[in-house]
Structure formats: structure tokens, C-alpha cells
Design a protein around this motif. Structure first.
Motif, PDB file in Angstrom:
ATOM      1  N   PHE A   1       0.020  -0.439 -18.001  1.00 23.80           N
ATOM      2  CA  PHE A   1      -0.973  -0.138 -16.978  1.00 23.80           C
ATOM      3  C   PHE A   1      -0.993   1.371 -16.719  1.00 23.80           C
ATOM      4  O   PHE A   1      -0.024   2.077 -17.006  1.00 23.80           O
ATOM      5  CB  PHE A   1      -0.646  -0.866 -15.664  1.00 23.80           C
ATOM      6  N   THR A   2      -2.100   1.806 -16.147  1.00 18.70           N
ATOM      7  CA  THR A   2      -2.191   3.180 -15.669  1.00 18.70           C
ATOM      8  C   THR A   2      -2.399   3.118 -14.161  1.00 18.70           C
ATOM      9  O   THR A   2      -3.410   2.567 -13.688  1.00 18.70           O
ATOM     10  CB  THR A   2      -3.356   3.934 -16.324  1.00 18.70           C
ATOM     11  N   VAL A   3      -1.433   3.636 -13.423  1.00 14.17           N
ATOM     12  CA  VAL A   3      -1.453   3.565 -11.957  1.00 14.17           C
ATOM     13  C   VAL A   3      -1.769   4.947 -11.410  1.00 14.17           C
ATOM     14  O   VAL A   3      -1.104   5.929 -11.765  1.00 14.17           O
ATOM     15  CB  VAL A   3      -0.093   3.069 -11.411  1.00 14.17           C
ATOM     16  N   ASP A   4      -2.770   5.019 -10.538  1.00 16.77           N
ATOM     17  CA  ASP A   4      -3.150   6.280  -9.913  1.00 16.77           C
ATOM     18  C   ASP A   4      -2.276   6.486  -8.673  1.00 16.77           C
ATOM     19  O   ASP A   4      -2.530   5.918  -7.607  1.00 16.77           O
ATOM     20  CB  ASP A   4      -4.624   6.257  -9.525  1.00 16.77           C
ATOM     21  N   ILE A   5      -1.207   7.269  -8.845  1.00 17.29           N
ATOM     22  CA  ILE A   5      -0.197   7.419  -7.786  1.00 17.29           C
ATOM     23  C   ILE A   5      -0.573   8.557  -6.835  1.00 17.29           C
ATOM     24  O   ILE A   5      -0.703   9.704  -7.263  1.00 17.29           O
ATOM     25  CB  ILE A   5       1.203   7.683  -8.400  1.00 17.29           C
ATOM     26  N   PRO A   6      -0.743   8.244  -5.536  1.00 16.71           N
ATOM     27  CA  PRO A   6      -1.037   9.298  -4.561  1.00 16.71           C
ATOM     28  C   PRO A   6       0.236   9.926  -4.030  1.00 16.71           C
ATOM     29  O   PRO A   6       1.335   9.367  -4.175  1.00 16.71           O
ATOM     30  CB  PRO A   6      -1.775   8.536  -3.452  1.00 16.71           C
ATOM     31  N   ARG A   7       0.115  11.080  -3.392  1.00 20.12           N
ATOM     32  CA  ARG A   7       1.237  11.742  -2.723  1.00 20.12           C
ATOM     33  C   ARG A   7       1.094  11.496  -1.223  1.00 20.12           C
ATOM     34  O   ARG A   7       0.021  11.703  -0.642  1.00 20.12           O
ATOM     35  CB  ARG A   7       1.221  13.242  -2.996  1.00 20.12           C
ATOM     36  N   VAL A   8       2.183  11.035  -0.596  1.00 19.87           N
ATOM     37  CA  VAL A   8       2.158  10.743   0.838  1.00 19.87           C
ATOM     38  C   VAL A   8       3.376  11.358   1.507  1.00 19.87           C
ATOM     39  O   VAL A   8       4.402  11.645   0.858  1.00 19.87           O
ATOM     40  CB  VAL A   8       2.135   9.214   1.107  1.00 19.87           C
ATOM     41  N   GLN A   9       3.279  11.558   2.824  1.00 21.01           N
ATOM     42  CA  GLN A   9       4.388  12.095   3.606  1.00 21.01           C
ATOM     43  C   GLN A   9       5.348  10.954   3.955  1.00 21.01           C
ATOM     44  O   GLN A   9       4.956   9.968   4.579  1.00 21.01           O
ATOM     45  CB  GLN A   9       3.871  12.743   4.895  1.00 21.01           C
TER      46      GLN A   9
ATOM     47  N   GLY B   1      -7.835   1.020   4.836  1.00 21.63           N
ATOM     48  CA  GLY B   1      -8.207   2.056   3.878  1.00 21.63           C
ATOM     49  C   GLY B   1      -7.060   2.640   3.091  1.00 21.63           C
ATOM     50  O   GLY B   1      -7.287   3.517   2.228  1.00 21.63           O
ATOM     51  N   ALA B   2      -5.805   2.197   3.336  1.00 14.10           N
ATOM     52  CA  ALA B   2      -4.657   2.722   2.591  1.00 14.10           C
ATOM     53  C   ALA B   2      -4.743   2.273   1.138  1.00 14.10           C
ATOM     54  O   ALA B   2      -5.061   1.118   0.849  1.00 14.10           O
ATOM     55  CB  ALA B   2      -3.355   2.234   3.215  1.00 14.10           C
ATOM     56  N   PRO B   3      -4.499   3.164   0.174  1.00 15.27           N
ATOM     57  CA  PRO B   3      -4.597   2.792  -1.243  1.00 15.27           C
ATOM     58  C   PRO B   3      -3.510   1.800  -1.649  1.00 15.27           C
ATOM     59  O   PRO B   3      -2.419   1.780  -1.091  1.00 15.27           O
ATOM     60  CB  PRO B   3      -4.420   4.133  -1.964  1.00 15.27           C
ATOM     61  N   THR B   4      -3.842   0.965  -2.615  1.00 15.99           N
ATOM     62  CA  THR B   4      -2.873  -0.005  -3.158  1.00 15.99           C
ATOM     63  C   THR B   4      -2.769   0.243  -4.666  1.00 15.99           C
ATOM     64  O   THR B   4      -3.316  -0.525  -5.475  1.00 15.99           O
ATOM     65  CB  THR B   4      -3.328  -1.442  -2.874  1.00 15.99           C
ATOM     66  N   PRO B   5      -2.100   1.307  -5.058  1.00 20.17           N
ATOM     67  CA  PRO B   5      -2.096   1.735  -6.470  1.00 20.17           C
ATOM     68  C   PRO B   5      -1.640   0.668  -7.454  1.00 20.17           C
ATOM     69  O   PRO B   5      -2.338   0.396  -8.448  1.00 20.17           O
ATOM     70  CB  PRO B   5      -1.133   2.934  -6.470  1.00 20.17           C
ATOM     71  N   ALA B   6      -0.470   0.076  -7.230  1.00 23.84           N
ATOM     72  CA  ALA B   6       0.058  -0.894  -8.189  1.00 23.84           C
ATOM     73  C   ALA B   6      -0.844  -2.123  -8.272  1.00 23.84           C
ATOM     74  O   ALA B   6      -1.175  -2.606  -9.369  1.00 23.84           O
ATOM     75  CB  ALA B   6       1.480  -1.297  -7.795  1.00 23.84           C
TER      76      ALA B   6
ATOM     77  N   GLN C   1      14.834  14.200   5.987  1.00 25.15           N
ATOM     78  CA  GLN C   1      13.722  15.139   6.049  1.00 25.15           C
ATOM     79  C   GLN C   1      12.431  14.465   5.574  1.00 25.15           C
ATOM     80  O   GLN C   1      12.456  13.464   4.844  1.00 25.15           O
ATOM     81  CB  GLN C   1      14.013  16.367   5.179  1.00 25.15           C
ATOM     82  N   VAL C   2      11.295  15.015   6.007  1.00 25.45           N
ATOM     83  CA  VAL C   2       9.998  14.504   5.584  1.00 25.45           C
ATOM     84  C   VAL C   2       9.537  15.280   4.354  1.00 25.45           C
ATOM     85  O   VAL C   2       9.514  16.520   4.361  1.00 25.45           O
ATOM     86  CB  VAL C   2       8.954  14.629   6.710  1.00 25.45           C
ATOM     87  N   HIS C   3       9.204  14.551   3.287  1.00 28.68           N
ATOM     88  CA  HIS C   3       8.751  15.175   2.049  1.00 28.68           C
ATOM     89  C   HIS C   3       7.483  14.489   1.566  1.00 28.68           C
ATOM     90  O   HIS C   3       7.230  13.318   1.883  1.00 28.68           O
ATOM     91  CB  HIS C   3       9.820  15.081   0.959  1.00 28.68           C
ATOM     92  N   GLU C   4       6.713  15.205   0.769  1.00 35.36           N
ATOM     93  CA  GLU C   4       5.557  14.603   0.118  1.00 35.36           C
ATOM     94  C   GLU C   4       6.016  14.019  -1.205  1.00 35.36           C
ATOM     95  O   GLU C   4       6.499  14.748  -2.084  1.00 35.36           O
ATOM     96  CB  GLU C   4       4.458  15.645  -0.108  1.00 35.36           C
ATOM     97  N   VAL C   5       5.866  12.715  -1.363  1.00 39.26           N
ATOM     98  CA  VAL C   5       6.379  12.037  -2.557  1.00 39.26           C
ATOM     99  C   VAL C   5       5.297  11.132  -3.124  1.00 39.26           C
ATOM    100  O   VAL C   5       4.360  10.717  -2.433  1.00 39.26           O
ATOM    101  CB  VAL C   5       7.640  11.202  -2.230  1.00 39.26           C
ATOM    102  N   GLY C   6       5.462  10.821  -4.397  1.00 34.37           N
ATOM    103  CA  GLY C   6       4.578   9.863  -5.035  1.00 34.37           C
ATOM    104  C   GLY C   6       4.934   8.453  -4.602  1.00 34.37           C
ATOM    105  O   GLY C   6       6.110   8.138  -4.387  1.00 34.37           O
ATOM    106  N   MET C   7       3.916   7.573  -4.486  1.00 34.69           N
ATOM    107  CA  MET C   7       4.175   6.207  -4.036  1.00 34.69           C
ATOM    108  C   MET C   7       3.208   5.264  -4.730  1.00 34.69           C
ATOM    109  O   MET C   7       1.997   5.503  -4.756  1.00 34.69           O
ATOM    110  CB  MET C   7       4.026   6.124  -2.516  1.00 34.69           C
TER     111      MET C   7
ATOM    112  N   CYS D   1       0.827  -1.197   0.000  1.00 36.13           N
ATOM    113  CA  CYS D   1       0.000   0.000   0.000  1.00 36.13           C
ATOM    114  C   CYS D   1       0.864   1.252   0.000  1.00 36.13           C
ATOM    115  O   CYS D   1       2.068   1.186   0.273  1.00 36.13           O
ATOM    116  CB  CYS D   1      -0.927   0.006   1.221  1.00 36.13           C
ATOM    117  N   ALA D   2       0.256   2.362  -0.310  1.00 30.64           N
ATOM    118  CA  ALA D   2       0.937   3.663  -0.252  1.00 30.64           C
ATOM    119  C   ALA D   2       0.569   4.297   1.083  1.00 30.64           C
ATOM    120  O   ALA D   2      -0.529   4.830   1.252  1.00 30.64           O
ATOM    121  CB  ALA D   2       0.506   4.543  -1.415  1.00 30.64           C
ATOM    122  N   ARG D   3       1.458   4.193   2.051  1.00 25.61           N
ATOM    123  CA  ARG D   3       1.159   4.678   3.399  1.00 25.61           C
ATOM    124  C   ARG D   3       2.166   5.744   3.809  1.00 25.61           C
ATOM    125  O   ARG D   3       3.341   5.681   3.436  1.00 25.61           O
ATOM    126  CB  ARG D   3       1.205   3.524   4.407  1.00 25.61           C
ATOM    127  N   PRO D   4       1.732   6.725   4.593  1.00 29.17           N
ATOM    128  CA  PRO D   4       2.689   7.718   5.093  1.00 29.17           C
ATOM    129  C   PRO D   4       3.610   7.113   6.145  1.00 29.17           C
ATOM    130  O   PRO D   4       3.228   6.183   6.856  1.00 29.17           O
ATOM    131  CB  PRO D   4       1.781   8.793   5.707  1.00 29.17           C
TER     132      PRO D   4
END
Length: 404
Positions: free
Chosen positions: A213-221, A159-164, A228-234, A141-144
Motif C-alpha cells: 500500500f501507499t499511505v499518505d502520512i501527515p505530520r501532527v503535533q 475531518g481528521a485524516p485516516t491514512p492507514a 516534549q511536543v514534537h511534530e511526527v508522522g502518524m 485517525c491521525a490526530r494531534p
């Protein structure tokens, strides 16, 4: 503390053995060509004991820091007896003198290679190219994750998204491109994915088929490698972690060690070029500045690091440092500067080329170089070398480099 002391002693002993074998390399080749070797001693200072075998005196000195090989007539200025004169080193052909002077450095190279080879077939060589193929080991999953502890916890919250996985990508798929950009390594995948968001085209190789495939990539912390903490695609996928050390069998270890040795030679040459610009950082460290781990270290500093490596059970670091030091000493000693061996080699070949040019003009050979004319330059280099040694030893005592 005992392990640390044992490590320091073992590393210092390894250095002493290396330098003693360096001088043995000079002695063995000199004897092989028929040169007169007067003495071969391990250490400096007062003599502990010695014995004579044939025409050479062998012995041990009280200060076990290096050694020396006394070859009669290394230069034309050296005093030799009438008996020694025909076998004085300076009378021999240039190529023979070159081999004798190179033998010390070659010994260091052989020792470094042997240490690395033994590492390759036992504890392994450091993986200097940790890039991996982008073959997925799992989808998740894409989790912060904003702390180191959260990064290590691979549990997916509800509820964490699983894009891939949602897009249809599976474990075992090899990612060949992201957003139209080729991804030969997993690092390339991470770089592109972390910089994007939303619907993203991803191509994978599954068996012999290329799937899109088309993957809907979210941005997470996320806590990234810069701390450092950054918002990145996952995309919610992972690959196998590359091994930190690579192991080989006895046969595979030979080419692997040659390849690794070549890399170390390149790094050693680079460090020598950068050496002068790093000396000011050593001075700064002496007066309280933060010690840069890339600054030069003395034998004292290297021994302390070796002690810490043993104390922490990091034998890979211990032996790697020992091999590195042998390569550095070997290369440094071949620099064309007196009183280094490389300086004597440079003088010998200067004489050879000069006499060849004189011969072309019908003139006789010019004779040996007068070393007294080079004494001022030699003394300057000795003073500079002594000063740098004093600085590094001082820094290694008051502000040493430490293993993390």
C-alpha cells in the motif's frame, strides 16, 4: 502509614531470614562433610536464648541483622582444641571447603529463584521485553495530542485524516516493512513512521498474502515519551499494548523463571562493575543533590522502598526487590576479596594450585596461607566497605530513593 510500617518490617524480616538461611547453608554443608560446627546464631549482640543439640549451640541474638556460623578452624590461625583439630575446616579437601563457602551464596540464589517462581505463577513476572509484533488491533485517525489527557482521549475529531484506513490497511494486518525497511516489532514501525511524511510505501501480511500500500502520512503535533511536543508522522493505526506482567502456570513457570533469573544475574554483574563510579552520586545526594535512582542503596533504603511498595499496593515491586537483593548479596559475597566468602575460596584454591606446582618440582606442600600477611589488605577492604555502608545508609535517611 500503617501499611508503610508493615511493609518496612516485612522487607527487613525478609532480609534477616535470607541472611540467616545464608549461614544455615554454611552450617548444613559443613556438618555434611564432618566439620565441627560450634555455634549457629541468628542476629548479633547479647544472647536472647540458646540451646545445645549435639555438639552445636543454636540461639537468637537481640540485634536481628544477619547471623553467624562458627566452624572450627576456618583458617589455620584459628584456635582449636585437641578434640577439634582433626575436624578443623582448613584440613579438609579444597573442593569440600569450596562447597561450604559457596553454600551461603547458593542459598541466596535459591531464595531469589523461589521468590521469582512464586511471582511467575501468581502476580506475574515483569515483562522485560515489551516489544510486540506489528499486528494492527485497529485503525483510527491521525490526530494531534499535546497533553497527557489528549493522548488518553481516543476520540477522532471531525475531518481528521485516516491514512492507514484510507489506503486499505485493516485491523489484523501485520506490517512487515515501511519505506522498504523491515519492521519486526511495533517499535520499529513507530520509529520509521514518525520520521517520515507524505506518500509512504507500506507492506503488510494479510493471511498468507503480502500486500503493498501507499499511505499518505501527515505530520501532527504529539506529546512524545521524552515529555516534549514534537511534530511526527502518524498513520492512524494501533496495536495491542504489551502486558506489563507475564503470568505462567506451574510448569511454564520453571523455564520462564530460569530465563528471568539469567537476565537478573547479568544485570547484577553489570551493577557490580558500575558500583564504584556511582558512589560519588551518593555523596552528592547526601549534600542535597538529586538522588539518582540507580545509585546503591543500603538495607535501610531497600526496606523503605519495600514499605512504599506495600503502601501503594505494588507487591510485584516488593517481591522483585527482595529477589534482586538476594541475587546481589549472593554474587557480591563471591567476590575474591577477604573477608567475603569469595576471598576464602580464592585463598583455598591458591593453596591448591601452589601445592600442585610445588609437587611438579618435587617439593612438599607449602602448608596453609598465613592470614596475618593478608590482614592489612583485609582491614583496608573492611574500612572501605564500612565507609560505603555508612554513606548509603546516610543517603537513604536524608535523601532516600522513592517510588514514583
Amino acid at each position: 502509614m500503617l501499611a508503610y510500617i508493615i511493609g518496612v518490617v516485612l522487607f527487613a524480616l525478609g532480609i534477616c531470614i535470607s541472611v540467616a538461611l545464608h549461614e544455615a547453608g554454611h552450617m548444613v554443608t559443613a556438618k555434611a562433610f564432618g566439620m565441627k560446627v560450634r555455634r549457629y546464631f541468628v542476629g548479633f549482640g547479647p544472647t536472647v536464648f540458646s540451646w545445645r543439640r549435639g555438639e552445636t549451640e543454636y540461639g537468637l541474638k537481640w540485634i536481628p541483622l544477619g547471623g553467624f556460623c562458627d566452624i572450627a578452624g576456618m583458617t589455620a590461625l584459628d584456635e582449636v582444641t585437641p578434640e577439634e583439630a582433626p575436624r578443623a575446616m582448613w584440613r579438609f579437601k579444597t573442593w569440600k571447603r569450596t562447597i561450604v563457602m559457596c553454600a551461603g551464596s547458593v542459598t541466596h540464589f535459591i531464595l531469589g529463584f523461589v521468590v521469582l517462581y512464586l511471582m511467575a505463577i501468581t502476580i506475574g513476572l515483569p515483562n522485560i521485553n515489551p516489544s510486540t509484533e506489528p499486528v494492527l488491533a485497529a485503525t483510527s485517525c491521525a490526530r494531534p495530542a499535546t497533553t497527557s489527557q489528549q493522548l488518553q482521549d481516543e476520540t477522532c475529531p471531525a475531518g481528521a485524516p485516516t491514512p492507514a484506513q484510507t489506503a486499505g490497511i485493516r485491523a489484523g494486518d501485520k506490517i512487515v516493512s515501511v519505506s522498504g525497511q523491515e519492521t519486526p516489532t511495533w517499535q520499529d514501525v513507530l520509529r520509521i513512521v514518525q520520521g517520515t511524511s507524505g506518500p509512504t510505501p507500506i507492506s503488510v501480511l494479510r493471511g498468507n498474502r503480502t500486500l503493498n500500500f501507499t499511505v499518505d502520512i501527515p505530520r501532527v503535533q504529539r506529546l512524545t515519551t521524552d515529555g516534549q511536543v514534537h511534530e511526527v508522522g502518524m498513520m492512524g493505526a494501533s496495536t495491542a499494548i504489551p502486558p506489563q506482567y507475564l503470568h505462567y502456570n506451574g510448569l511454564q513457570g520453571v523455564p520462564a523463571t530460569f530465563s528471568f533469573t539469567g537476565t537478573m544475574f547479568a544485570e547484577t554483574a553489570q551493577r557490580l562493575v558500575q558500583f564504584p563510579e556511582r558512589v560519588p552520586a551518593v555523596v552528592s545526594a547526601i549534600f542535597g543533590g538529586e538522588r539518582d535512582p540507580n545509585t546503591p542503596v543500603s538495607v535501610v533504603g531497600a526496606s523503605r522502598i519495600g514499605g512504599e511498595a506495600v503502601q501503594q499496593g505494588l507487591w510485584v515491586v516488593f517481591f522483585f526487590l527482595l529477589a534482586s537483593l538476594n541475587f546481589f548479596i549472593g554474587v557480591f559475597n563471591l567476590l575474591p576479596l577477604l573477608p567475603l566468602d569469595g576471598g576464602h575460596i580464592a585463598v583455598a584454591w591458591y593453596e591448591r594450585v601452589r601445592d600442585w606446582l610445588r609437587g611438579l618440582r618435587g617439593k612438599p606442600a607449602g602448608g596453609p596461607v598465613d592470614y596475618t600477611k593478608l590482614s592489612a589488605v583485609t582491614m583496608v577492604l573492611v574500612v572501605i566497605g564500612g565507609g560505603v555502608t555508612l554513606l548509603t545508609v546516610t543517603a537513604d535517611i536524608v535523601n532516600p530513593i522513592r517510588l514514583q
